[in-house]
Scaffold this motif. Structure first.
Motif, PDB file in Angstrom:
ATOM      1  N   ALA A   1      10.239  -3.659   3.238  1.00 57.03           N
ATOM      2  CA  ALA A   1       9.172  -3.225   2.018  1.00 57.03           C
ATOM      3  C   ALA A   1       8.990  -4.314   0.918  1.00 57.03           C
ATOM      4  N   ALA A   2       7.861  -4.120   0.087  1.00 58.28           N
ATOM      5  CA  ALA A   2       7.633  -5.144  -0.700  1.00 58.28           C
ATOM      6  C   ALA A   2       7.610  -4.761  -2.148  1.00 58.28           C
ATOM      7  N   ALA A   3       8.240  -5.471  -3.009  1.00 55.17           N
ATOM      8  CA  ALA A   3       8.603  -5.267  -4.610  1.00 55.17           C
ATOM      9  C   ALA A   3       7.738  -6.321  -5.344  1.00 55.17           C
ATOM     10  N   PRO A   4       6.791  -5.797  -6.394  1.00 58.75           N
ATOM     11  CA  PRO A   4       5.995  -6.691  -7.069  1.00 58.75           C
ATOM     12  C   PRO A   4       7.065  -7.441  -8.208  1.00 58.75           C
ATOM     13  N   THR A   5       8.176  -8.058  -7.775  1.00 59.27           N
ATOM     14  CA  THR A   5       9.043  -8.419  -8.825  1.00 59.27           C
ATOM     15  C   THR A   5       9.379  -9.937  -8.531  1.00 59.27           C
ATOM     16  N   GLY A   6       9.700 -10.677  -9.527  1.00 57.51           N
ATOM     17  CA  GLY A   6      10.250 -12.020  -9.288  1.00 57.51           C
ATOM     18  C   GLY A   6      11.674 -12.227  -8.610  1.00 57.51           C
ATOM     19  N   PHE A   7      12.524 -11.113  -8.896  1.00 57.25           N
ATOM     20  CA  PHE A   7      13.937 -10.967  -8.484  1.00 57.25           C
ATOM     21  C   PHE A   7      14.070 -10.293  -7.141  1.00 57.25           C
ATOM     22  N   ALA A   8      15.122 -10.200  -6.365  1.00 56.36           N
ATOM     23  CA  ALA A   8      15.141  -9.607  -5.334  1.00 56.36           C
ATOM     24  C   ALA A   8      16.064  -8.261  -5.470  1.00 56.36           C
ATOM     25  N   PRO A   9      15.281  -7.182  -5.651  1.00 61.76           N
ATOM     26  CA  PRO A   9      16.016  -5.825  -5.915  1.00 61.76           C
ATOM     27  C   PRO A   9      16.578  -5.175  -4.646  1.00 61.76           C
ATOM     28  N   VAL A  10      17.704  -4.535  -4.916  1.00 67.19           N
ATOM     29  CA  VAL A  10      18.459  -3.911  -4.094  1.00 67.19           C
ATOM     30  C   VAL A  10      18.158  -2.227  -4.126  1.00 67.19           C
ATOM     31  N   ASN A  11      17.456  -2.129  -5.331  1.00 63.12           N
ATOM     32  CA  ASN A  11      16.958  -0.329  -5.276  1.00 63.12           C
ATOM     33  C   ASN A  11      15.559  -0.136  -4.708  1.00 63.12           C
ATOM     34  N   LYS A  12      15.930   1.025  -3.498  1.00 57.37           N
ATOM     35  CA  LYS A  12      14.733   1.008  -2.827  1.00 57.37           C
ATOM     36  C   LYS A  12      13.240   1.620  -3.897  1.00 57.37           C
ATOM     37  N   LEU A  13      13.718   2.146  -5.005  1.00 55.27           N
ATOM     38  CA  LEU A  13      12.770   2.588  -5.954  1.00 55.27           C
ATOM     39  C   LEU A  13      11.912   1.564  -6.443  1.00 55.27           C
ATOM     40  N   GLN A  14      12.362   0.464  -6.290  1.00 50.22           N
ATOM     41  CA  GLN A  14      11.667  -0.647  -6.991  1.00 50.22           C
ATOM     42  C   GLN A  14      10.621  -1.349  -5.812  1.00 50.22           C
ATOM     43  N   TYR A  15      10.441  -0.900  -4.788  1.00 49.33           N
ATOM     44  CA  TYR A  15       9.537  -1.118  -3.928  1.00 49.33           C
ATOM     45  C   TYR A  15       8.346  -0.256  -3.792  1.00 49.33           C
ATOM     46  N   ASP A  16       7.181  -0.948  -3.751  1.00 50.70           N
ATOM     47  CA  ASP A  16       6.118  -0.011  -3.861  1.00 50.70           C
ATOM     48  C   ASP A  16       5.332  -0.011  -2.291  1.00 50.70           C
ATOM     49  N   TYR A  17       5.665  -0.957  -1.564  1.00 47.10           N
ATOM     50  CA  TYR A  17       5.044  -0.568  -0.236  1.00 47.10           C
ATOM     51  C   TYR A  17       5.980  -0.812   1.073  1.00 47.10           C
ATOM     52  N   TRP A  18       5.679  -0.069   1.853  1.00 47.16           N
ATOM     53  CA  TRP A  18       6.622   0.191   3.081  1.00 47.16           C
ATOM     54  C   TRP A  18       5.945   0.108   4.432  1.00 47.16           C
ATOM     55  N   GLY A  19       6.703  -0.533   5.381  1.00 47.94           N
ATOM     56  CA  GLY A  19       6.153  -0.342   6.726  1.00 47.94           C
ATOM     57  C   GLY A  19       6.586   0.789   7.386  1.00 47.94           C
ATOM     58  N   GLN A  20       6.206   0.950   8.679  1.00 48.45           N
ATOM     59  CA  GLN A  20       6.396   2.242   9.302  1.00 48.45           C
ATOM     60  C   GLN A  20       7.567   2.411  10.152  1.00 48.45           C
ATOM     61  N   GLY A  21       8.425   1.282  10.130  1.00 46.01           N
ATOM     62  CA  GLY A  21       9.650   1.203  10.801  1.00 46.01           C
ATOM     63  C   GLY A  21       9.847   0.379  12.274  1.00 46.01           C
ATOM     64  N   THR A  22      10.765   0.047  12.512  1.00 47.37           N
ATOM     65  CA  THR A  22      11.065  -0.102  13.908  1.00 47.37           C
ATOM     66  C   THR A  22      12.408   0.228  14.290  1.00 47.37           C
ATOM     67  N   GLN A  23      12.731   0.602  15.547  1.00 50.72           N
ATOM     68  CA  GLN A  23      13.692   1.234  15.868  1.00 50.72           C
ATOM     69  C   GLN A  23      14.755   0.260  16.603  1.00 50.72           C
ATOM     70  N   VAL A  24      15.980   0.237  15.976  1.00 44.74           N
ATOM     71  CA  VAL A  24      17.159  -0.282  16.621  1.00 44.74           C
ATOM     72  C   VAL A  24      18.214   0.342  16.998  1.00 44.74           C
ATOM     73  N   THR A  25      18.529   0.196  18.417  1.00 46.76           N
ATOM     74  CA  THR A  25      19.614   1.067  19.023  1.00 46.76           C
ATOM     75  C   THR A  25      20.766   0.019  19.610  1.00 46.76           C
ATOM     76  N   VAL A  26      21.816   0.465  19.123  1.00 46.65           N
ATOM     77  CA  VAL A  26      22.804  -0.552  19.760  1.00 46.65           C
ATOM     78  C   VAL A  26      23.906   0.289  20.610  1.00 46.65           C
ATOM     79  N   SER A  27      24.003   0.135  21.784  1.00 45.48           N
ATOM     80  CA  SER A  27      24.805   0.731  22.665  1.00 45.48           C
ATOM     81  C   SER A  27      26.157   0.327  22.729  1.00 45.48           C
ATOM     82  N   SER A  28      27.021   1.194  22.861  1.00 39.15           N
ATOM     83  CA  SER A  28      28.687   0.621  22.884  1.00 39.15           C
ATOM     84  C   SER A  28      28.887   0.526  24.337  1.00 39.15           C
TER      85      SER A  28
END
Length: 124
Positions: A97-124
């Motif tokens: 996600a991309a946030a139009p800020t100078g600092f690095a936010p941890v709150n997802k509400l501060q992000y304006d743009y999102w990708g479609q996602g990529t699946q990560v699966t970790v098997s035991s």
């Protein structure tokens, strides 16, 4: 507008490594702080890591500290998430996600743009 496309997800055994990439197009990539979030089935989307516009500061969720590394290459308009020591509980769809800020936010509400996602699966 900023378009984000993640890649690099897949299936890996516990203890293994993956590197996720997120390629950005559109407006100036270096104007945005970039973050990685993840969402497991039935759970809220949660913060993983974030990096400032310049790459000079970054923050991690407690559960990935020491295992994941976020970085960015502003010349390539790309942000990365290097993941090692993967655990089954890291299984999720990972989003950048991309946030139009100078600092690095941890709150997802501060992000304006999102990708479609990529699946990560970790098997035991």
């Amino acid at each position: 507008q900023v378009q984000l496309v993640e890649s690099g997800g897949g299936l890996v055994q516990a203890g293994g490594s993956l590197r996720l990439s997120c390629a950005a197009s559109g407006r100036t990539f270096s104007s945005y702080a970039m973050g990685w979030f993840r969402q497991a089935p039935g759970k809220e989307r949660e913060f993983v890591a974030t990096i400032s516009r310049s790459g000079g500061s970054w923050y991690y969720a407690e559960f990935v500290k020491g295992r994941f590394t976020i970085s960015r290459d502003n010349a390539k308009n790309t942000v990365y998430l290097q993941m090692s020591g993967l655990k089954p509980e890291d299984t999720a769809v990972y989003y950048c996600a991309a946030a139009p800020t100078g600092f690095a936010p941890v709150n997802k509400l501060q992000y304006d743009y999102w990708g479609q996602g990529t699946q990560v699966t970790v098997s035991s």
